[in-house]
Design a protein around this motif. Structure first.
Motif, PDB file in Angstrom:
ATOM      1  N   ALA A  82      -4.858  -0.942  -3.434  1.00 17.20           N
ATOM      2  CA  ALA A  82      -4.452   0.176  -4.283  1.00 17.20           C
ATOM      3  C   ALA A  82      -4.218  -0.257  -5.725  1.00 17.20           C
ATOM      4  N   TYR A  83      -3.430  -1.312  -5.924  1.00 15.69           N
ATOM      5  CA  TYR A  83      -3.016  -1.691  -7.268  1.00 15.69           C
ATOM      6  C   TYR A  83      -3.823  -2.839  -7.863  1.00 15.69           C
ATOM      7  N   ILE A  84      -4.325  -3.741  -7.021  1.00 16.66           N
ATOM      8  CA  ILE A  84      -5.115  -4.845  -7.553  1.00 16.66           C
ATOM      9  C   ILE A  84      -6.549  -4.403  -7.818  1.00 16.66           C
ATOM     10  N   TYR A  85      -7.135  -3.659  -6.861  1.00 16.36           N
ATOM     11  CA  TYR A  85      -8.523  -3.214  -7.011  1.00 16.36           C
ATOM     12  C   TYR A  85      -8.625  -1.752  -7.422  1.00 16.36           C
ATOM     13  N   ASP A  86      -7.473  -1.096  -7.602  1.00 23.98           N
ATOM     14  CA  ASP A  86      -7.424   0.278  -8.101  1.00 23.98           C
ATOM     15  C   ASP A  86      -8.327   1.207  -7.283  1.00 23.98           C
ATOM     16  N   TRP A  87      -8.225   1.089  -5.957  1.00 17.99           N
ATOM     17  CA  TRP A  87      -9.031   1.932  -5.078  1.00 17.99           C
ATOM     18  C   TRP A  87      -8.277   3.220  -4.809  1.00 17.99           C
ATOM     19  N   LYS A  88      -8.751   4.324  -5.322  1.00 16.71           N
ATOM     20  CA  LYS A  88      -8.002   5.578  -5.332  1.00 16.71           C
ATOM     21  C   LYS A  88      -7.688   6.143  -3.942  1.00 16.71           C
ATOM     22  N   PRO A  89      -8.633   6.134  -2.977  1.00 20.04           N
ATOM     23  CA  PRO A  89      -8.275   6.677  -1.654  1.00 20.04           C
ATOM     24  C   PRO A  89      -7.059   6.009  -1.021  1.00 20.04           C
ATOM     25  N   ILE A  90      -6.871   4.694  -1.275  1.00 24.38           N
ATOM     26  CA  ILE A  90      -5.693   3.997  -0.769  1.00 24.38           C
ATOM     27  C   ILE A  90      -4.498   4.226  -1.674  1.00 24.38           C
ATOM     28  N   LYS A  91      -4.743   4.323  -2.983  1.00 22.07           N
ATOM     29  CA  LYS A  91      -3.648   4.474  -3.947  1.00 22.07           C
ATOM     30  C   LYS A  91      -2.850   5.748  -3.701  1.00 22.07           C
ATOM     31  N   GLU A  92      -3.515   6.761  -3.149  1.00 20.56           N
ATOM     32  CA  GLU A  92      -2.843   8.026  -2.887  1.00 20.56           C
ATOM     33  C   GLU A  92      -1.838   7.925  -1.737  1.00 20.56           C
ATOM     34  N   ILE A  93      -2.014   6.943  -0.861  1.00 20.67           N
ATOM     35  CA  ILE A  93      -1.166   6.864   0.326  1.00 20.67           C
ATOM     36  C   ILE A  93      -0.330   5.585   0.383  1.00 20.67           C
ATOM     37  N   VAL A  94      -0.425   4.754  -0.658  1.00 19.69           N
ATOM     38  CA  VAL A  94       0.277   3.474  -0.631  1.00 19.69           C
ATOM     39  C   VAL A  94       1.789   3.651  -0.579  1.00 19.69           C
ATOM     40  N   ILE A  95       2.278   4.779  -1.073  1.00 24.72           N
ATOM     41  CA  ILE A  95       3.720   5.007  -1.092  1.00 24.72           C
ATOM     42  C   ILE A  95       4.302   5.021   0.326  1.00 24.72           C
ATOM     43  N   PHE A  96       3.498   5.427   1.318  1.00 22.96           N
ATOM     44  CA  PHE A  96       3.991   5.468   2.693  1.00 22.96           C
ATOM     45  C   PHE A  96       4.155   4.062   3.256  1.00 22.96           C
ATOM     46  N   GLY A  97       3.298   3.148   2.829  1.00 22.58           N
ATOM     47  CA  GLY A  97       3.480   1.761   3.227  1.00 22.58           C
ATOM     48  C   GLY A  97       4.756   1.177   2.660  1.00 22.58           C
TER      49      GLY A  97
END
Length: 416
Positions: A82-97
């Motif tokens: 999400a944050y290192i590779y700025d992959w948006k589909p994961i960035k949207e849900i990283v907060i749950f992790g």
């Protein structure tokens, strides 16, 4: 005042929900009360109510603690893409992790508290307050990393939700710096937990340089397994949209972690059985039993079989992208790691004991009830945090609109 509004708005969100939501809360509260009365028995009579003895002094509590440290560390499986590779589909849900990491660390600390017996002793774990025996005690290092990791994730989550709540742009530079710090901290919490075991040279079952990498690899399997199922539930019962591509990417990352975990385990087994030293006794007790003492054998083999089946299901693209087999694999890998950390890791390290005796340990009802209390409270907290996050981030929740509606309703009622 803005932060108070944020807290008040969050509480309002927690109190709103469907019948299914309230039924879930009632179940968790009832389970926590049932477990709480069991913990009261332990407080009154002491640790003698558990089945831990001198021969097996670490057991169910420490097993759950170790497992949950891995769950907390697994948040970086979402953070890195999400944050290192700025992959948006994961960035949207990283907060749950990150929310899962916060709850897992809190449960970890709770298991430490119940394991030390008298909870009043816990103040010795606090830096600058108690006598932590720092830096010689590995437990003090572990607690330090856990506390730092908790503060980091809590800071990021609070800042993100607070900013979105007030429709402000969050500080991207600060968040990115903190998130980058959280990556080595996530590795650190499970590595230091492994060092807790490594630091006991009298326990050869744990005296392996591969223990820390095995811990991390298993953590990157079990933690995302929870999130995979959670994401599917959320997008069915809420407006929260998660792309299939994000779920499949997480599953693909889990395949790599599973392979590394299996490779390290096989390497460890080869070293032990090929060398044939006297220390192989502990592995024999784990896998085959010693004499008539085979109580732990079904658990160890069930963990191995479940983990292997999950690896195959995740390895094949067709089964990995089929939600039925994907969910079966997620449940299997979660159960496999839980059994491995809770039973197959702890008990063989103490069995046989230093006198060659075999003490058959099984968790007492007090231990099971206490663990149920901690897990139910942890899931209750996670439920609240997820509900707040979904409403604020994905449903554009605005407390000011709610407050205006409440004022208008009150004015209408007063007029009537």
């Amino acid at each position: 005042m803005n932060f108070i509004r944020f807290i008040n708005g969050s509480i309002k969100l927690i109190l709103q929900g469907s019948k299914a939501y309230y039924a879930w809360l009632f179940f968790l509260v009832a389970l926590a009360l049932w477990g709480g009365f069991g913990y009261i028995d332990q407080l009154q009579d002491g640790l003698i109510t558990t089945n831990m003895r001198d021969s097996v002094s670490w057991a169910f509590y420490i097993g759950n603690f170790t497992f949950l440290v891995g769950i907390a560390a697994a948040a970086i499986m979402l953070v890195i893409p999400a944050y290192i590779y700025d992959w948006k589909p994961i960035k949207e849900i990283v907060i749950f992790g990150e929310l899962l990491a916060v709850c897992a660390v809190i449960m970890c600390i709770a298991f430490i508290v119940v394991d030390i017996g008298n909870p009043m002793r816990f103040w010795h774990m606090l830096p600058l307050v108690g006598t932590m025996n720092f830096p010689y005690s590995m437990l003090s290092w572990d607690f330090f990393f856990l506390l730092a990791y908790l503060i980091i994730n809590l800071t990021v989550v609070t800042h993100l939700l607070y900013s979105i709540f007030h429709k402000k742009e969050y500080n991207k530079k600060v968040v990115q710096v903190i998130v980058l710090i959280s990556i080595p901290m996530a590795v650190g919490i499970h590595t230091v937990t492994a060092f807790l075991y490594n630091a006991l040279p009298a326990r050869p079952f744990w005296n392996s340089a591969l223990l820390a990498p095995r811990f991390l690899a298993s953590a990157f399997c079990s933690g995302p397994a929870i999130l995979l199922i959670l994401f599917q539930i959320l997008r069915k019962i809420t407006k929260f949209e998660i792309k299939d591509k994000a779920i499949w990417t997480i599953a693909e990352l889990m395949v790599y972690a599973m392979f590394i975990y299996l490779f390290f385990t096989i390497a460890e087994l080869f070293k032990e059985f090929y060398s044939g030293t006297e220390h192989i006794l502990y592995w024999k007790y784990l896998l085959f039993g010693i004499g008539d003492s085979k109580e732990i054998v079904p658990y160890s083999w069930s963990s191995i079989i479940m983990g292997f089946i999950a690896f195959v299901l995740f390895l094949i693209p067709k089964t990995r992208k089929n939600f039925v087999t994907l969910n079966i694999g997620a449940v299997l890998i979660y159960a496999s790691v839980y059994v491995e950390k809770g039973i197959a890791l702890i008990i063989p390290g103490f069995t046989p004991d230093v006198l060659g005796q075999i003490y058959v340990y099984t968790p007492s009802i007090t231990e099971i009830r206490t663990a149920a209390m901690i897990f139910s409270l942890g899931f209750l907290l996670f439920t609240f945090l997820v509900k707040i996050a979904i409403a604020i981030v994905f449903e554009n929740y605005n407390i000011s609109d709610i407050i205006k509606k409440e004022k208008s309703v009150k004015s209408e009622m007063s007029t009537i």
